[in-house]
Design a protein around this motif. Structure first.
Motif, PDB file in Angstrom:
ATOM      1  N   GLY A  36     -23.224  39.180  48.018  1.00  0.00           N
ATOM      2  CA  GLY A  36     -23.382  38.407  49.265  1.00  0.00           C
ATOM      3  C   GLY A  36     -24.564  37.465  49.423  1.00  0.00           C
ATOM      4  O   GLY A  36     -25.409  37.453  48.662  1.00  0.00           O
ATOM      5  N   ASP A  37     -24.391  36.647  50.553  1.00  0.00           N
ATOM      6  CA  ASP A  37     -25.394  35.615  50.814  1.00  0.00           C
ATOM      7  C   ASP A  37     -25.533  34.666  49.671  1.00  0.00           C
ATOM      8  O   ASP A  37     -26.713  34.663  49.107  1.00  0.00           O
ATOM      9  N   VAL A  38     -24.469  33.963  49.571  1.00  0.00           N
ATOM     10  CA  VAL A  38     -24.296  33.089  48.397  1.00  0.00           C
ATOM     11  C   VAL A  38     -24.924  31.753  48.367  1.00  0.00           C
ATOM     12  O   VAL A  38     -25.961  31.391  47.704  1.00  0.00           O
ATOM     13  N   LEU A  39     -24.499  30.931  49.614  1.00  0.00           N
ATOM     14  CA  LEU A  39     -24.851  29.577  49.725  1.00  0.00           C
ATOM     15  C   LEU A  39     -25.863  29.569  50.805  1.00  0.00           C
ATOM     16  O   LEU A  39     -26.701  28.517  50.651  1.00  0.00           O
ATOM     17  N   ASN A  40     -25.920  29.900  51.918  1.00  0.00           N
ATOM     18  CA  ASN A  40     -26.480  29.815  53.143  1.00  0.00           C
ATOM     19  C   ASN A  40     -27.770  30.694  53.366  1.00  0.00           C
ATOM     20  O   ASN A  40     -27.709  31.736  52.813  1.00  0.00           O
ATOM     21  N   HIS A  41     -28.682  29.997  53.609  1.00  0.00           N
ATOM     22  CA  HIS A  41     -30.090  30.907  53.650  1.00  0.00           C
ATOM     23  C   HIS A  41     -30.314  31.502  54.935  1.00  0.00           C
ATOM     24  O   HIS A  41     -31.021  32.621  55.000  1.00  0.00           O
ATOM     25  N   GLY A  42     -29.318  31.469  55.986  1.00  0.00           N
ATOM     26  CA  GLY A  42     -29.639  31.898  57.125  1.00  0.00           C
ATOM     27  C   GLY A  42     -30.334  31.711  58.304  1.00  0.00           C
ATOM     28  O   GLY A  42     -31.657  31.163  57.701  1.00  0.00           O
ATOM     29  N   PRO A  43     -30.344  31.996  59.242  1.00  0.00           N
ATOM     30  CA  PRO A  43     -31.294  31.618  60.476  1.00  0.00           C
ATOM     31  C   PRO A  43     -32.764  32.387  60.298  1.00  0.00           C
ATOM     32  O   PRO A  43     -33.744  31.898  60.952  1.00  0.00           O
ATOM     33  N   ARG A  44     -32.846  33.615  59.809  1.00  0.00           N
ATOM     34  CA  ARG A  44     -33.863  34.250  59.667  1.00  0.00           C
ATOM     35  C   ARG A  44     -34.878  33.986  58.350  1.00  0.00           C
ATOM     36  O   ARG A  44     -35.982  34.552  58.426  1.00  0.00           O
ATOM     37  N   ASN A  61     -19.023  28.233  40.142  1.00  0.00           N
ATOM     38  CA  ASN A  61     -17.777  28.181  39.852  1.00  0.00           C
ATOM     39  C   ASN A  61     -17.205  28.052  38.262  1.00  0.00           C
ATOM     40  O   ASN A  61     -16.052  28.300  38.070  1.00  0.00           O
ATOM     41  N   GLU A  62     -18.148  27.839  37.399  1.00  0.00           N
ATOM     42  CA  GLU A  62     -18.123  27.703  36.164  1.00  0.00           C
ATOM     43  C   GLU A  62     -17.682  29.047  35.412  1.00  0.00           C
ATOM     44  O   GLU A  62     -17.123  29.190  34.481  1.00  0.00           O
ATOM     45  N   GLN A  63     -18.277  30.098  36.162  1.00  0.00           N
ATOM     46  CA  GLN A  63     -18.122  31.456  35.880  1.00  0.00           C
ATOM     47  C   GLN A  63     -17.156  32.232  36.843  1.00  0.00           C
ATOM     48  O   GLN A  63     -17.111  33.270  36.771  1.00  0.00           O
ATOM     49  N   ALA A  64     -16.411  31.421  37.460  1.00  0.00           N
ATOM     50  CA  ALA A  64     -15.431  32.187  38.560  1.00  0.00           C
ATOM     51  C   ALA A  64     -14.555  33.334  38.116  1.00  0.00           C
ATOM     52  O   ALA A  64     -14.400  34.287  38.603  1.00  0.00           O
ATOM     53  N   ARG A  65     -14.137  33.173  37.001  1.00  0.00           N
ATOM     54  CA  ARG A  65     -13.348  34.337  36.307  1.00  0.00           C
ATOM     55  C   ARG A  65     -14.065  35.548  36.077  1.00  0.00           C
ATOM     56  O   ARG A  65     -13.479  36.557  35.714  1.00  0.00           O
ATOM     57  N   ARG A  66     -15.278  35.264  35.982  1.00  0.00           N
ATOM     58  CA  ARG A  66     -16.286  36.694  35.572  1.00  0.00           C
ATOM     59  C   ARG A  66     -16.986  37.167  36.821  1.00  0.00           C
ATOM     60  O   ARG A  66     -17.903  37.915  36.565  1.00  0.00           O
ATOM     61  N   ILE A  67     -16.696  36.435  38.053  1.00  0.00           N
ATOM     62  CA  ILE A  67     -17.224  37.075  39.316  1.00  0.00           C
ATOM     63  C   ILE A  67     -16.632  37.886  40.015  1.00  0.00           C
ATOM     64  O   ILE A  67     -15.451  37.795  40.340  1.00  0.00           O
ATOM     65  N   SER A  76     -19.712  32.397  54.972  1.00  0.00           N
ATOM     66  CA  SER A  76     -18.727  32.009  55.938  1.00  0.00           C
ATOM     67  C   SER A  76     -17.334  31.418  55.329  1.00  0.00           C
ATOM     68  O   SER A  76     -17.443  31.051  53.935  1.00  0.00           O
ATOM     69  N   GLU A  77     -16.594  31.120  55.952  1.00  0.00           N
ATOM     70  CA  GLU A  77     -15.249  30.298  55.676  1.00  0.00           C
ATOM     71  C   GLU A  77     -15.525  28.864  54.807  1.00  0.00           C
ATOM     72  O   GLU A  77     -15.143  28.534  53.928  1.00  0.00           O
ATOM     73  N   VAL A  78     -16.430  28.339  55.538  1.00  0.00           N
ATOM     74  CA  VAL A  78     -16.894  26.937  54.911  1.00  0.00           C
ATOM     75  C   VAL A  78     -17.397  27.325  53.529  1.00  0.00           C
ATOM     76  O   VAL A  78     -17.300  26.535  52.709  1.00  0.00           O
ATOM     77  N   ASP A  79     -18.380  28.226  53.396  1.00  0.00           N
ATOM     78  CA  ASP A  79     -18.861  28.585  52.102  1.00  0.00           C
ATOM     79  C   ASP A  79     -17.653  28.791  50.942  1.00  0.00           C
ATOM     80  O   ASP A  79     -17.693  28.485  49.812  1.00  0.00           O
ATOM     81  N   GLN A  80     -16.504  29.627  51.455  1.00  0.00           N
ATOM     82  CA  GLN A  80     -15.431  29.899  50.723  1.00  0.00           C
ATOM     83  C   GLN A  80     -14.523  28.794  50.055  1.00  0.00           C
ATOM     84  O   GLN A  80     -14.035  28.607  49.044  1.00  0.00           O
ATOM     85  N   MET A  81     -14.732  27.619  50.752  1.00  0.00           N
ATOM     86  CA  MET A  81     -14.169  26.204  50.519  1.00  0.00           C
ATOM     87  C   MET A  81     -14.682  25.739  49.472  1.00  0.00           C
ATOM     88  O   MET A  81     -14.104  25.123  48.559  1.00  0.00           O
ATOM     89  N   LEU A  82     -16.229  25.981  49.189  1.00  0.00           N
ATOM     90  CA  LEU A  82     -16.622  25.508  47.891  1.00  0.00           C
ATOM     91  C   LEU A  82     -16.608  26.307  46.782  1.00  0.00           C
ATOM     92  O   LEU A  82     -16.813  25.679  45.601  1.00  0.00           O
ATOM     93  N   LEU A  83     -16.313  27.385  46.747  1.00  0.00           N
ATOM     94  CA  LEU A  83     -16.356  28.291  45.856  1.00  0.00           C
ATOM     95  C   LEU A  83     -14.953  28.865  45.281  1.00  0.00           C
ATOM     96  O   LEU A  83     -13.797  28.861  45.950  1.00  0.00           O
ATOM     97  N   HIS A  84     -14.850  28.802  43.894  1.00  0.00           N
ATOM     98  CA  HIS A  84     -13.518  29.018  43.456  1.00  0.00           C
ATOM     99  C   HIS A  84     -13.046  30.645  43.052  1.00  0.00           C
ATOM    100  O   HIS A  84     -12.123  30.924  42.122  1.00  0.00           O
ATOM    101  N   PHE A  85     -14.053  31.479  43.450  1.00  0.00           N
ATOM    102  CA  PHE A  85     -13.836  32.846  43.438  1.00  0.00           C
ATOM    103  C   PHE A  85     -13.801  33.358  45.025  1.00  0.00           C
ATOM    104  O   PHE A  85     -14.703  32.890  45.734  1.00  0.00           O
ATOM    105  N   PRO A  86     -13.307  34.508  45.298  1.00  0.00           N
ATOM    106  CA  PRO A  86     -13.044  35.170  46.639  1.00  0.00           C
ATOM    107  C   PRO A  86     -14.608  35.807  46.957  1.00  0.00           C
ATOM    108  O   PRO A  86     -15.160  36.347  46.200  1.00  0.00           O
TER     109      PRO A  86
END
Length: 184
Positions: A36-44, A61-67, A76-86
């Protein structure tokens, strides 16, 4: 036993992502488990070094099949839109011959809210950015720390499960920070 690599709290750091993927490529690990906490730095948190979430997404995403990944409190859901793995599941489980690994970020289940687990199971989480490998009661707690924003005076780190041993390893100098044998 299956060899696994664990990374948590990347928070959009491109240098940390490049380093963990370099180590993953050399490790012969079957899966890269992102806690978790992959793309966003968070407010704190302050911006991590080399904050570049879109570039981080591209490399991962280049390693999506192995993640295998779980959702952190900054994902967030916005982050999921950029990532090719759940990344939207709050937890996952990896079943080994003798035990279960319960994978979560740490803000829903974690050291203060342990899910129902069997003796010898491993609770694997991030969130605190503080490395840990210890048995608490009948359950093993494992936190690989953070690859980008370490806390508690620790250095950036990641985790490995290999040959029935959990290890937290310093990202830059490969020094073992914490380790625990988990006998079959």
């Amino acid at each position: 036993m299956m060899k696994l690599m664990f990374a948590s709290d990347i928070h959009g750091s491109l240098p940390a992502t490049e380093r963990i993927l370099e180590l993953f490529a050399k490790s012969d690990a079957r899966w890269l488990v992102i806690l978790g906490d992959v793309l966003n730095h968070g407010p704190r948190n302050a911006l991590p070094q080399g904050y570049a979430p879109a570039e981080v997404a591209g490399l991962l995403n280049e390693q999506a099949r192995r993640i295998i990944a779980v959702r952190g409190n900054c994902d967030s859901e916005v982050d999921q839109m950029l990532l090719h793995f759940p990344i939207t599941a709050p937890w996952q489980q990896v079943l080994l011959d003798e035990r279960r690994l319960f994978l979560t970020h740490g803000h829903l289940f974690g050291q203060d809210n342990v899910p129902p687990l069997e003796a010898g199971d491993v609770l694997v989480y991030g969130h605190t950015h503080i490395p840990l490998a210890e048995k608490r009661g009948d359950v093993i707690h494992f936190n690989p720390g953070s690859v980008s924003i370490p806390k508690g005076g620790f250095v950036a780190s990641y985790g490995m499960l290999e040959d029935n041993e959990l290890r937290v390893i310093a990202l830059n100098d490969q020094r073992v920070i914490a380790q625990l044998a988990i006998n079959p």
